[in-house]
Design a protein around this motif. Structure first.
Motif, PDB file in Angstrom:
ATOM      1  N   ARG A   8       0.813  -1.222   0.000  1.00  0.00           N
ATOM      2  CA  ARG A   8       0.000   0.000   0.000  1.00  0.00           C
ATOM      3  C   ARG A   8       0.846   1.272   0.000  1.00  0.00           C
ATOM      4  O   ARG A   8       0.600   2.174  -0.809  1.00  0.00           O
ATOM      5  N   PRO A   9       1.856   1.381   0.877  1.00  0.00           N
ATOM      6  CA  PRO A   9       2.683   2.596   0.816  1.00  0.00           C
ATOM      7  C   PRO A   9       3.448   2.728  -0.505  1.00  0.00           C
ATOM      8  O   PRO A   9       3.610   3.837  -1.023  1.00  0.00           O
ATOM      9  N   LEU A  10       3.894   1.586  -1.052  1.00  0.00           N
ATOM     10  CA  LEU A  10       4.603   1.649  -2.333  1.00  0.00           C
ATOM     11  C   LEU A  10       3.685   2.170  -3.436  1.00  0.00           C
ATOM     12  O   LEU A  10       4.090   2.985  -4.269  1.00  0.00           O
ATOM     13  N   LEU A  11       2.457   1.707  -3.442  1.00  0.00           N
ATOM     14  CA  LEU A  11       1.490   2.156  -4.439  1.00  0.00           C
ATOM     15  C   LEU A  11       1.114   3.620  -4.219  1.00  0.00           C
ATOM     16  O   LEU A  11       0.958   4.382  -5.167  1.00  0.00           O
ATOM     17  N   ALA A  12       1.004   4.031  -2.975  1.00  0.00           N
ATOM     18  CA  ALA A  12       0.561   5.390  -2.649  1.00  0.00           C
ATOM     19  C   ALA A  12       1.630   6.450  -2.898  1.00  0.00           C
ATOM     20  O   ALA A  12       1.301   7.615  -3.144  1.00  0.00           O
ATOM     21  N   THR A  13       2.889   6.075  -2.862  1.00  0.00           N
ATOM     22  CA  THR A  13       3.988   7.040  -2.949  1.00  0.00           C
ATOM     23  C   THR A  13       3.908   7.907  -4.198  1.00  0.00           C
ATOM     24  O   THR A  13       4.077   9.132  -4.123  1.00  0.00           O
ATOM     25  N   ILE A  14       3.641   7.331  -5.340  1.00  0.00           N
ATOM     26  CA  ILE A  14       3.598   8.094  -6.588  1.00  0.00           C
ATOM     27  C   ILE A  14       2.480   9.128  -6.564  1.00  0.00           C
ATOM     28  O   ILE A  14       2.613  10.225  -7.110  1.00  0.00           O
ATOM     29  N   PHE A  15       1.371   8.805  -5.900  1.00  0.00           N
ATOM     30  CA  PHE A  15       0.244   9.740  -5.840  1.00  0.00           C
ATOM     31  C   PHE A  15       0.520  10.888  -4.872  1.00  0.00           C
ATOM     32  O   PHE A  15       0.204  12.037  -5.174  1.00  0.00           O
ATOM     33  N   ILE A  16       1.113  10.576  -3.736  1.00  0.00           N
ATOM     34  CA  ILE A  16       1.451  11.629  -2.778  1.00  0.00           C
ATOM     35  C   ILE A  16       2.469  12.574  -3.405  1.00  0.00           C
ATOM     36  O   ILE A  16       2.315  13.802  -3.365  1.00  0.00           O
ATOM     37  N   SER A  17       3.492  12.011  -4.029  1.00  0.00           N
ATOM     38  CA  SER A  17       4.517  12.811  -4.696  1.00  0.00           C
ATOM     39  C   SER A  17       3.921  13.650  -5.821  1.00  0.00           C
ATOM     40  O   SER A  17       4.212  14.839  -5.955  1.00  0.00           O
ATOM     41  N   GLY A  18       3.057  13.027  -6.630  1.00  0.00           N
ATOM     42  CA  GLY A  18       2.418  13.750  -7.726  1.00  0.00           C
ATOM     43  C   GLY A  18       1.506  14.854  -7.228  1.00  0.00           C
ATOM     44  O   GLY A  18       1.428  15.930  -7.830  1.00  0.00           O
ATOM     45  N   GLY A  19       0.807  14.631  -6.128  1.00  0.00           N
ATOM     46  CA  GLY A  19      -0.054  15.656  -5.552  1.00  0.00           C
ATOM     47  C   GLY A  19       0.730  16.842  -5.046  1.00  0.00           C
ATOM     48  O   GLY A  19       0.361  18.007  -5.275  1.00  0.00           O
ATOM     49  N   ILE A  20       1.847  16.580  -4.375  1.00  0.00           N
ATOM     50  CA  ILE A  20       2.710  17.664  -3.888  1.00  0.00           C
ATOM     51  C   ILE A  20       3.270  18.446  -5.066  1.00  0.00           C
ATOM     52  O   ILE A  20       3.281  19.684  -5.066  1.00  0.00           O
ATOM     53  N   ASN A  21       3.709  17.741  -6.089  1.00  0.00           N
ATOM     54  CA  ASN A  21       4.248  18.380  -7.289  1.00  0.00           C
ATOM     55  C   ASN A  21       3.187  19.250  -7.974  1.00  0.00           C
ATOM     56  O   ASN A  21       3.468  20.363  -8.424  1.00  0.00           O
ATOM     57  N   ALA A  22       1.951  18.748  -8.043  1.00  0.00           N
ATOM     58  CA  ALA A  22       0.867  19.516  -8.670  1.00  0.00           C
ATOM     59  C   ALA A  22       0.539  20.769  -7.871  1.00  0.00           C
ATOM     60  O   ALA A  22       0.214  21.814  -8.451  1.00  0.00           O
ATOM     61  N   LEU A  23       0.637  20.706  -6.551  1.00  0.00           N
ATOM     62  CA  LEU A  23       0.404  21.906  -5.735  1.00  0.00           C
ATOM     63  C   LEU A  23       1.520  22.925  -5.940  1.00  0.00           C
ATOM     64  O   LEU A  23       1.262  24.132  -6.027  1.00  0.00           O
ATOM     65  N   ARG A  24       2.743  22.450  -6.019  1.00  0.00           N
ATOM     66  CA  ARG A  24       3.886  23.360  -6.194  1.00  0.00           C
ATOM     67  C   ARG A  24       3.868  24.036  -7.555  1.00  0.00           C
ATOM     68  O   ARG A  24       4.241  25.198  -7.680  1.00  0.00           O
ATOM     69  N   TYR A  25       3.447  23.309  -8.577  1.00  0.00           N
ATOM     70  CA  TYR A  25       3.452  23.835  -9.945  1.00  0.00           C
ATOM     71  C   TYR A  25       2.040  23.811 -10.530  1.00  0.00           C
ATOM     72  O   TYR A  25       1.825  23.336 -11.650  1.00  0.00           O
ATOM     73  N   SER A  26       1.094  24.329  -9.777  1.00  0.00           N
ATOM     74  CA  SER A  26      -0.314  24.232 -10.179  1.00  0.00           C
ATOM     75  C   SER A  26      -0.596  24.969 -11.486  1.00  0.00           C
ATOM     76  O   SER A  26      -1.428  24.535 -12.275  1.00  0.00           O
TER      77      SER A  26
END
Length: 194
Positions: A8-26
């Protein structure tokens, strides 16, 4: 199970990272999503209530927050099936707007976007497995089938009782009269013996 605690954490990592990236470069993400949003939401924006955001940057930020929250919940094993469903719902528009490899002319760029598209398809498969994972507990479908089966048995038993009663009622009147006479005689003999 250890496998779930790791997967579960391995699968979730890409989404958490992508969400943070999308907030930074919205702004950049909104520019990429704008054409798809214009085709989908833009065409129906006048039908939506005023409280529903339709501008690309706000929608990108909402999607990013959904990815971070659902990804964190999935990683921690909190509401994992629901969290996986939210991530899956978020993944579809992201993939459709960001990785349209079929529209690209440059072969190397098309190949790179095809890889990203297929990576997201693989993530979608993993999320579908997470959505379906009941952790060994009976699913809602199993419960529904079980209730339907036991209800069917009860209805069948009731039907047999009703049919038996109808058969007895349809027997000849003389048969019913004899049974009633026997029943009265048995009741009378019980009363005399007391």
């Amino acid at each position: 199970m250890l496998l779930r605690r790791l997967a579960r954490p391995l699968l979730a990592t890409i989404f958490i990272s992508g969400g943070i990236n999308a907030l930074r470069y919205s702004k950049a993400h909104a520019d990429m999503a704008a054409p798809m949003l214009e085709k989908t939401i833009g065409a129906h924006s006048e039908k939506l209530p005023d409280s529903v955001p339709t501008d690309p940057e706000t929608l990108v930020k909402l999607d990013a927050v959904a990815k971070i929250v659902a990804g964190t919940a999935l990683a921690l094993g909190r509401f994992p099936r629901f969290s996986a469903a939210v991530l899956l719902a978020s993944l579809v528009p992201t993939t459709a707007s960001a990785h349209k490899f079929w529209e690209l002319e440059d072969a190397s760029e098309r190949d790179a976007q095809r890889i990203h598209f297929l990576k997201n398809a693989g993530l979608a498969g993993g999320l579908l497995l997470a959505v379906a994972d009941t952790e060994g507990k009976p699913s809602l479908g199993w419960h529904a089938r079980h209730v339907a089966h036991s209800t069917g048995k009860q209805v069948g038993s009731l039907g047999n009782s009703v049919q038996g009663g109808l058969r007895n009622a349809q027997k000849s009147p003389s048969h019913c009269a004899r049974r009633a006479k026997r029943a009265r005689a048995t009741a009378g003999s019980r009363l005399r013996s007391h």
